[in-house]
Every structure is written in C-alpha cells, then in structure tokens.
Design a protein around this motif. Structure first.
Motif, PDB file in Angstrom:
ATOM      1  N   GLU A 240       0.909  -1.287  -0.093  1.00 24.21           N
ATOM      2  CA  GLU A 240       0.074  -0.102  -0.024  1.00 24.21           C
ATOM      3  C   GLU A 240       0.840   1.419   0.065  1.00 24.21           C
ATOM      4  O   GLU A 240       2.000   1.322   0.818  1.00 24.21           O
ATOM      5  N   THR A 241       0.554   2.198  -0.827  1.00 25.82           N
ATOM      6  CA  THR A 241       1.318   3.456  -0.720  1.00 25.82           C
ATOM      7  C   THR A 241       0.805   4.316   0.482  1.00 25.82           C
ATOM      8  O   THR A 241       1.436   5.143   1.121  1.00 25.82           O
ATOM      9  N   PHE A 247       7.029   6.217   0.111  1.00 29.16           N
ATOM     10  CA  PHE A 247       6.168   6.773  -0.702  1.00 29.16           C
ATOM     11  C   PHE A 247       5.619   8.152  -0.719  1.00 29.16           C
ATOM     12  O   PHE A 247       5.946   9.030  -1.698  1.00 29.16           O
ATOM     13  N   GLN A 251       6.833  11.115  -3.480  1.00 30.72           N
ATOM     14  CA  GLN A 251       5.623  11.950  -3.932  1.00 30.72           C
ATOM     15  C   GLN A 251       6.019  13.412  -3.935  1.00 30.72           C
ATOM     16  O   GLN A 251       5.756  13.957  -4.938  1.00 30.72           O
ATOM     17  N   ARG A 263       3.487   3.781  -7.914  1.00 32.72           N
ATOM     18  CA  ARG A 263       2.468   3.473  -7.386  1.00 32.72           C
ATOM     19  C   ARG A 263       2.179   2.291  -8.282  1.00 32.72           C
ATOM     20  O   ARG A 263       1.744   0.973  -7.190  1.00 32.72           O
ATOM     21  N   GLN A 264       2.723   2.025  -9.452  1.00 31.99           N
ATOM     22  CA  GLN A 264       2.181   0.545 -10.134  1.00 31.99           C
ATOM     23  C   GLN A 264       3.087  -0.396  -9.629  1.00 31.99           C
ATOM     24  O   GLN A 264       2.965  -1.448  -9.402  1.00 31.99           O
ATOM     25  N   TYR A 266       4.500  -0.473  -6.496  1.00 32.69           N
ATOM     26  CA  TYR A 266       3.807  -0.985  -5.233  1.00 32.69           C
ATOM     27  C   TYR A 266       2.880  -2.136  -5.445  1.00 32.69           C
ATOM     28  O   TYR A 266       2.865  -3.069  -4.736  1.00 32.69           O
TER      29      TYR A 266
END
Length: 337
Positions: A240-241, A247, A251, A263-264, A266
């Motif tokens: 999970e982000t 993350f 970001q 995100r992908q 992850y």
C-alpha cells in the motif's frame, strides 16, 4: 497597484531538513521570484531564545538556514532577507504593542495553555511553573514582526493561525487608540502543503529526532533513507502507498507521471530495498547542485553575512522612519518637535 507584502520567519533552532524544504522553503523560494509581490523573509533569532538557551546552536542554525535559502536560489533582489536581531525597531515596536495588548488575550494563546495543562497534569501546584515571559508573550513579538512591515499575507501552518488573529486584534487595538497605522494581516494556509513523515513514521520534526537533513553528504543521506521504517512485506507482495513514509517522501519530489509509475511498482510488489534506492537517487539527483552551492557558502560565512546586512539595510529603510512615526503617535518624541 501596490504589491502585496508577504512575510515569513524561520526560527533558528535547528538544521533544515527535507520536511522544512517541501513544506515551507521550496514554496517560499518560488514566491521570492514573484515580481507582483514584496516578500520579506527573516531569521527569527529572537524567537529562538524562547525554547533554546544554547548560544552555539542558535548561531550555527542561523548560518545553516541562511546558507540553505541562498543555495536554493532565493531572489534577494526582489525579496528582503534579513536577521530579526538586525532590525532593532522590531523590539521597540514589541513594547509599544505590549502596552496595548490585553493579558487575557495572551492567556488564550495555545502554547501557553498547553504549558499550563502539562503542569496541571503533572500535579504541579503552580500551573505557571517553568513558563517564561518569552513563551507567554511571544505572540506580541510575532505581531511586531508582521506589523513593522504592514504585511498583508503571512503564510503559516494551521497551528499558527491563532497568532495571526492575535496580530490583527493587537493592530486593531493600537489603531483604535492612536490612529490607523497598521494594516490587518491575513493568514495564508496552503491546504496542499506537504507534511513529510520522518524516519520513524511520525511527522518529520527535530523534536522527534527523526529528521533527514536537507544537505547531508551522499553517503549519509543514503544511510538515513535506509533507516526509514517499513513493514515486513517481502519483495513480490503487493504494498500500500497509503501511510508509507517512503512513498510520501518520493511523492513530494516527483512528477505526477513518476508517482503513477511508482504506485504501479507498489502494486507489483516492489522490494523495500529497491524503493529506498530509488528514493535516494531521486532526492540526491535533485538536491546535489544546491548541496554543492551550500557547501561553498558554508565556507564563506562573510558572504552570507554581507547578504544579511544588505537585507537589514532594506528592512531598516522601512522600519526606521516608521518607528519614528509611531513614536510621535504615542507621544514619545522631542519636546520641541
């Protein structure tokens, strides 16, 4: 049209870290280049004395903060960059404002109320034990910082909004007694401003000792990033982000496309070691040029001092005539004038 006056103070009690950079320094540096505004940025060294009685720490912090802002490209042609203690009119104004400020207003200040609550919860008979007048009345010094330059807008965190409201109250009281001398400042809240988590997952803060200094050498930066707390999920397991410190920091330094790609990754189960490597390389790549400038500036404290003194001249070109005007307003002037 008159330019909006924007004012920001930086307390000189610590070394700038990644959280300071994304939350306050980066947007302020960008704002310093806004030709439609007149920004004032100052080292709040008198404010630092409220919580820090370590002279060398205050002195070192002043140097590091000034070097950081200059290394990151602060536009000192457009912005006024100065040290609070180099503008003595601020302290004189603080006393004038103190004399029109109701004690009851100061009683309601969040920091004072929190200190009293801590004493009461600790079973102290004296609820004011250990509370200095600096802590009690520093909202007045903050008001003087703002009102000396009649700042229209003051960027602050949500926990500082009350102080801007107090500055408005104090300015209004002074204006009521002596005439219209002060503009009423407005708090500017950045609802999208980033708040980074630190090494332990809590908010990055020097009080938690969980920060990542902005200009750490590469090897130390890598070691600190490798210390960031993660869960025990293995490589290949989807992650999970949300709530992930790695993350959230990434970001704050990445583009929307880069964030979407990570995100992908992850979802595909990126390993924590791989993510820490990516984060290090991404941050280091962005700050390396400024770090080089910072290191050079730290070797030239005389140049930094020159910049601060030049800023003080600009600030005092405003504060000196204004304080003379305020002295006359309150009746403190030569008898024959």
């Amino acid at each position: 049209m008159d330019k909006a006056i924007i004012l920001t103070g930086i307390t000189t009690t610590g070394t700038p870290h990644l959280g300071n950079y994304v939350g306050a320094i980066r947007p302020a540096i960008a704002a310093s280049k806004n030709q439609n505004a007149k920004p004032f940025y100052f080292l709040a060294d008198y404010h630092s004395l409220i919580k820090c009685q370590e002279p060398e720490r205050v002195k070192r912090s002043s140097l590091e903060i000034a070097a950081t802002w200059l290394a990151l490209g602060l536009d000192t042609d457009n912005a006024v960059f100065y040290r609070q203690s180099d503008v003595p009119e601020i302290l004189e104004l603080t006393w004038m404002l103190t004399c029109v400020t109701a004690k009851g207003l100061m009683n309601r200040a969040h920091a004072y109320k929190a200190a009293v609550a801590d004493n009461e919860q600790g079973g102290e008979q004296d609820p004011d034990k250990g509370i200095t007048m600096g802590l009690f009345s520093y909202p007045i010094l903050m008001a003087a910082d703002i009102l000396m330059f009649n700042a229209n807008k003051v960027p602050v965190g949500r926990d500082q909004v009350q102080h801007i409201e107090m500055a408005r109250d104090i300015a209004g009281r002074f204006n009521h007694i002596y005439g219209e001398y002060f503009a009423l400042p407005e708090a500017v809240l950045d609802e999208n401003g980033a708040t980074l988590s630190g090494l332990d997952g809590r908010k990055m803060s020097k009080s938690y000792n969980n920060t990542i200094p902005l200009f750490e050498p590469e090897n130390k930066l890598k070691k600190l990033i490798n210390k960031i707390k993660t869960n025990s999920l293995e490589p290949g397991e989807p992650k999970e982000t949300e709530g992930c410190t790695l993350f959230s920091i990434y970001q704050s330094f990445a583009t929307a496309d880069e964030v979407a790609q990570i995100r992908q990754r992850y979802a595909e189960g990126i390993g924590w070691g791989e993510m820490k490597r990516i984060l290090f390389e991404h941050i280091n790549g962005q700050i390396a040029p400024a770090r080089e400038r910072y290191d050079a500036l730290m070797e030239k404290p005389d140049h930094i001092e020159e910049q601060l003194q030049e800023g003080a001249k600009k600030a005092r070109a405003i504060s000196s005539p204004f304080i003379r005007e305020l002295r006359k307003a309150v009746g403190i002037n030569r008898i024959t004038s």
